[in-house]
Structure formats: structure tokens, C-alpha cells
Design an enzyme around this catalytic site. Structure first.
Site, PDB file in Angstrom:
ATOM      1  N   CYS A 198      -5.237  41.272  16.029  1.00 17.06           N
ATOM      2  CA  CYS A 198      -5.609  42.456  15.252  1.00 17.06           C
ATOM      3  C   CYS A 198      -5.621  43.703  16.138  1.00 17.06           C
ATOM      4  O   CYS A 198      -4.572  44.227  16.476  1.00 17.06           O
ATOM      5  CB  CYS A 198      -6.945  42.243  14.545  1.00 17.06           C
ATOM      6  SG  CYS A 198      -7.275  43.448  13.234  1.00 17.06           S
ATOM      7  N   HIS A 212      -6.056  37.344  11.716  1.00 12.76           N
ATOM      8  CA  HIS A 212      -7.098  36.678  12.493  1.00 12.76           C
ATOM      9  C   HIS A 212      -7.008  35.165  12.316  1.00 12.76           C
ATOM     10  O   HIS A 212      -7.641  34.598  11.422  1.00 12.76           O
ATOM     11  CB  HIS A 212      -8.483  37.151  12.046  1.00 12.76           C
ATOM     12  CG  HIS A 212      -8.854  38.525  12.487  1.00 12.76           C
ATOM     13  ND1 HIS A 212      -9.650  38.773  13.589  1.00 12.76           N
ATOM     14  CD2 HIS A 212      -8.524  39.736  11.978  1.00 12.76           C
ATOM     15  CE1 HIS A 212      -9.811  40.080  13.737  1.00 12.76           C
ATOM     16  NE2 HIS A 212      -9.135  40.688  12.764  1.00 12.76           N
ATOM     17  N   GLU A 226      -8.393  32.933  14.050  1.00 15.04           N
ATOM     18  CA  GLU A 226      -9.681  32.296  14.347  1.00 15.04           C
ATOM     19  C   GLU A 226     -10.562  32.207  13.110  1.00 15.04           C
ATOM     20  O   GLU A 226     -11.398  31.311  12.988  1.00 15.04           O
ATOM     21  CB  GLU A 226     -10.412  33.047  15.467  1.00 15.04           C
ATOM     22  CG  GLU A 226     -11.045  34.375  15.079  1.00 15.04           C
ATOM     23  CD  GLU A 226     -10.080  35.553  15.060  1.00 15.04           C
ATOM     24  OE1 GLU A 226     -10.564  36.703  14.998  1.00 15.04           O
ATOM     25  OE2 GLU A 226      -8.854  35.328  15.095  1.00 15.04           O
TER      26      GLU A 226
END
Length: 265
Positions: free
Chosen positions: A128, A233, A235
Site C-alpha cells: 500500500c 493488503h 496481510e
């Protein structure tokens, strides 16, 4: 067995201000922190995660005393995590609105990190803001605000939905990213940003674009070492699957960590 990859992760920075500072205690201090989901994503690849603190002139030691080369020497790779906006001054512009002024202190710190790890030939992965930072560090620019400067039917930021805001992405055929996802032409990704890559930095290639607005979602450096940035993202998406076509971030992480081990060798 050889030791697992040792991955440095850039720090997010909290600056005390009112009314938060009124809470007292630790909230009256500048904090460097690592978001748990990023650390766990890296750890999930059987790597060790180490946060690299920032050093600025108002701290207890001068920036000139910090040897980033030591970090780059001992660590196998670098992850630039998400966070606050990049300051327009970092790419030669002025903020169009005060709330888009970004974090110039963090910009300087992460650009120094990026340049040092690249100079050492160590792999770099940007998430990001980290993707945008890579572009800026290589001379590129950003849209300060997508709705204002690049109006689109695609919503890239929804504060209430946060990491549950999704849209489609197209992977550019023939790129390294397409090789990591054979047979996958489009996928669903999350989207938590109002800034985006505008002018591409030196020797960067676009590897994915949002659909249907075409905004850049992934970039890769054509230089001698591994540098990859993604706007989404992974994660957060690793924690739960909300869409059948949701992009699995494991191939990206495995590819990055493999590059770190090859460079160590």
C-alpha cells in the site's frame, strides 16, 4: 538447517497530539510500531520479523549516527508497510488540502531505508503506502486524492468497511506477477487508499491495474535487485476469505522470501 530469512519491517509512526495526548502516559510520546497483521503475515512464511526504528534530528541521536548500512548488511530483506499518506513535498508538489499533507518524517526515513537496501542488493517489498513510497523514491508521483484527481467508478477507500472494501484487479500478461498466478487474469483485492501511483518512477513496470479504472495496483523494478510494490493488503486478506476470487497473497510472500534467501546465498 540454515536460519530462516530475517526481514526488516519499516516502522509506522504515531505522533502525540490532542486530544489523544490527554490520555497521558505512553500516548504523550512519539511511538514506532509494527502492525500485528504484517508481522504475522511475514512470520507465516517461516521468516523472522524485525522492526527498524526511525531516527530524526529531534530525537536523542542524530540521523548521521544511524548506520542503515548495518541494518541492510544483517537483514535479508525489507518490507515497507502501510500507513499515513506520503507528503506531496516528497515528490515535488504541495498539498492540495491540509489533510493530505502526509508524513514527511516517515517519508525521509523510508526513502533512506529503501535506497540503502537497494544499494546492498537486498530485496524490497512494499505494501500500500510502501508501493507508493517505492514509486516516489524512484522519481515518480502520486495522485494526492483519487476522487479529486482521477474520478472513478471504483471505490478505493471506504473508512467504515476498511479492509472489507474490495474491487477487481487485472494482472498484466507476461509479467513476473502473472507467472506467480498462472491462469489468473483477474482477481479480487482489498482497497484501503485514497492516493495512488500517477507518474511511474524510473525503470518501473506496471504488473497489475484496478478494474475498470486502470489505476496502478502493482509495480516492479527492472533494476538488478528485487523490488516489488502492491497497492492491496495481503496481510488482511490472509486472515479470512470473503470472496471466491480473492487473491491469495502466499505466492507473493514466498517469491519475496525466496529472493531473500537467494541473495543471502
Amino acid at each position: 538447517m540454515s536460519r530462516p530469512p530475517l526481514i526488516g519491517i519499516s516502522a509506522r509512526i504515531y505522533f502525540p497530539n490532542t486530544p489523544v495526548a490527554d490520555l497521558g502516559g505512553v500516548f504523550t510520546r512519539t511511538l514506532h510500531y509494527l502492525e500485528q497483521s504484517v508481522a504475522h503475515w511475514v512470520l507465516g512464511g517461516r521468516a523472522l520479523a524485525v522492526m527498524i526504528p526511525a531516527i530524526e534530528s529531534e530525537g536523542m541521536i542524530a540521523r548521521s549516527e544511524m548506520s542503515l548500512a548495518e541494518y541492510a548488511s544483517h537483514l535479508d530483506g525489507l518490507v515497507l508497510q502501510g500507513g499515513n499518506d506520503i507528503a506531496p513535498e516528497s515528490y515535488g508538489e504541495t498539498p492540495l488540502r491540509p489533510e493530505w499533507s502526509g508524513d514527511r518524517i516517515r517519508d525521509r526515513y523510508e526513502i533512506d531505508l529503501f535506497e540503502t537496501f537497494v544499494a546492498a542488493g537486498k530485496p524490497v517489498l512494499g505494501i500500500c503506502r510502501g508501493c507508493q513510497l517505492i514509486n516516489v523514491a524512484l522519481g515518480g508521483t502520486l495522485y494526492q486524492d483519487i476522487p479529486t484527481q482521477a474520478p472513478s467508478s471504483v471505490r478505493h477507500l471506504h473508512l467504515q468497511q476498511y479492509d472489507q472494501q474490495f474491487h477487481e484487479m487485472a494482472i498484466v500478461p507476461g509479467t513476473h506477477l502473472s507467472a506467480l498466478y498462472p491462469g489468473v487474469h483477474t482477481a479480487t483485492i482489498n482497497s484501503i487508499h485514497h492516493q495512488a501511483v500517477k507518474d511511474l518512477g524510473r525503470d518501473l513496470t506496471v504488473e497489475a491495474r484496478a478494474q475498470p479504472d486502470g489505476l496502478v495496483e502493482a509495480i516492479r523494478w527492472n533494476g538488478p535487485s528485487y523490488v516489488f510494490g502492491m497497492q492491496w493488503h495481503p496481510e488482511f486478506m490472509a486472515q479470512q476469505v470473503s470472496h471466491a476470487t480473492q487473491l491469495d497473497g502466499s505466492p507473493v510472500l514466498s517469491d519475496f522470501l525466496s529472493a531473500c534467501l537467494r541473495r543471502r546465498g
